[in-house]
Write a protein that holds these residues in place. Sequence first.
Motif, mmCIF file in Angstrom:
data_model
loop_
_atom_site.group_PDB
_atom_site.id
_atom_site.type_symbol
_atom_site.label_atom_id
_atom_site.label_comp_id
_atom_site.label_asym_id
_atom_site.label_seq_id
_atom_site.Cartn_x
_atom_site.Cartn_y
_atom_site.Cartn_z
ATOM 1 N N THR A 1 2.427 72.598 -10.936
ATOM 2 C CA THR A 1 1.375 71.605 -10.666
ATOM 3 C C THR A 1 1.147 71.459 -9.169
ATOM 4 O O THR A 1 0.004 71.454 -8.700
ATOM 5 C CB THR A 1 1.752 70.240 -11.283
ATOM 6 N N GLY A 2 2.228 71.378 -8.396
ATOM 7 C CA GLY A 2 2.106 71.242 -6.948
ATOM 8 C C GLY A 2 1.422 72.431 -6.303
ATOM 9 O O GLY A 2 0.544 72.269 -5.446
ATOM 10 N N VAL A 3 1.809 73.633 -6.713
ATOM 11 C CA VAL A 3 1.199 74.845 -6.159
ATOM 12 C C VAL A 3 -0.279 74.922 -6.549
ATOM 13 O O VAL A 3 -1.128 75.282 -5.734
ATOM 14 C CB VAL A 3 1.969 76.103 -6.624
ATOM 15 N N THR A 4 -0.593 74.548 -7.777
ATOM 16 C CA THR A 4 -1.993 74.558 -8.228
ATOM 17 C C THR A 4 -2.828 73.568 -7.424
ATOM 18 O O THR A 4 -3.930 73.900 -6.961
ATOM 19 C CB THR A 4 -2.068 74.226 -9.730
ATOM 20 N N LEU B 1 -2.135 72.366 -4.432
ATOM 21 C CA LEU B 1 -2.195 72.838 -3.051
ATOM 22 C C LEU B 1 -3.260 73.933 -2.907
ATOM 23 O O LEU B 1 -4.064 73.908 -1.972
ATOM 24 C CB LEU B 1 -0.836 73.363 -2.596
ATOM 25 N N ALA B 2 -3.263 74.868 -3.841
ATOM 26 C CA ALA B 2 -4.259 75.949 -3.795
ATOM 27 C C ALA B 2 -5.672 75.377 -3.878
ATOM 28 O O ALA B 2 -6.551 75.763 -3.103
ATOM 29 C CB ALA B 2 -4.016 76.941 -4.930
ATOM 30 N N ARG B 3 -5.854 74.459 -4.794
ATOM 31 C CA ARG B 3 -7.179 73.850 -4.946
ATOM 32 C C ARG B 3 -7.583 73.103 -3.679
ATOM 33 O O ARG B 3 -8.708 73.222 -3.210
ATOM 34 C CB ARG B 3 -7.159 72.907 -6.147
ATOM 35 N N ARG B 4 -6.648 72.356 -3.111
ATOM 36 C CA ARG B 4 -6.936 71.568 -1.896
ATOM 37 C C ARG B 4 -7.276 72.475 -0.713
ATOM 38 O O ARG B 4 -8.130 72.143 0.097
ATOM 39 C CB ARG B 4 -5.732 70.705 -1.558
ATOM 40 N N LEU B 5 -6.587 73.613 -0.616
ATOM 41 C CA LEU B 5 -6.830 74.534 0.493
ATOM 42 C C LEU B 5 -7.970 75.517 0.223
ATOM 43 O O LEU B 5 -8.287 76.349 1.069
ATOM 44 C CB LEU B 5 -5.542 75.300 0.823
ATOM 45 N N GLY B 6 -8.551 75.454 -0.963
ATOM 46 C CA GLY B 6 -9.691 76.305 -1.273
ATOM 47 C C GLY B 6 -9.330 77.685 -1.793
ATOM 48 O O GLY B 6 -10.192 78.564 -1.845
ATOM 49 N N PHE B 7 -8.090 77.898 -2.169
ATOM 50 C CA PHE B 7 -7.702 79.195 -2.740
ATOM 51 C C PHE B 7 -8.095 79.233 -4.211
ATOM 52 O O PHE B 7 -8.046 78.222 -4.903
ATOM 53 C CB PHE B 7 -6.188 79.418 -2.613
#
Length: 172
Positions: free
Chosen positions: A41-44, A46-52
């Motif tokens: 959940t955290g990695v998902t 983070l990716a969404r927040r950073l635009g990945f």
Amino acid sequence: MTNASTIKHWAQREADTYRNGNDRPLSGYLAAMSVYAGAVTGVTLLARRLGFRAPQQITPWDVALFGLATHRVTRTITKDAVASPIRAPFTTYGGVQGPAELHEEVRTDSHLRHAVGELLTCPFCLAQWVATGFTAGLVFAPRAARLVASTFASIAVADFLQFGYSAVQSKE
């Protein structure tokens, strides 16, 4: 009885019924699953927040590459002598298991130690965690993920060739 104590009593009764007199560290498994779910959940997020974004497609080549790499990384973590300091807090040394591999017994003095010990000594159990790491690598740094995976996949192929060579030599 409060709702919390009723739930706790129910959970304890269910766990005892499941265990059926065996030592199964259900609370440790629950903690491990919670860590995994929290990390994903955290990695998902983070990716969404950073635009990945996830790759548009994952090729059969990627699946094969990451599959071989996952195999080798999990064998390294769960069986190699060099990685034994990682497992030591959760296991006890049991001897040599095979070529360049150790056998270790899982410590059972706490449910968490028992569950983590099982995770760190079982290549099948650890594979999901490692494969998830490679998948995250495809999102955040695909070139680096493929480079690292290529290294471990090459080692896996070399291992199989070493075993094949040894088998041919022993038949002569």
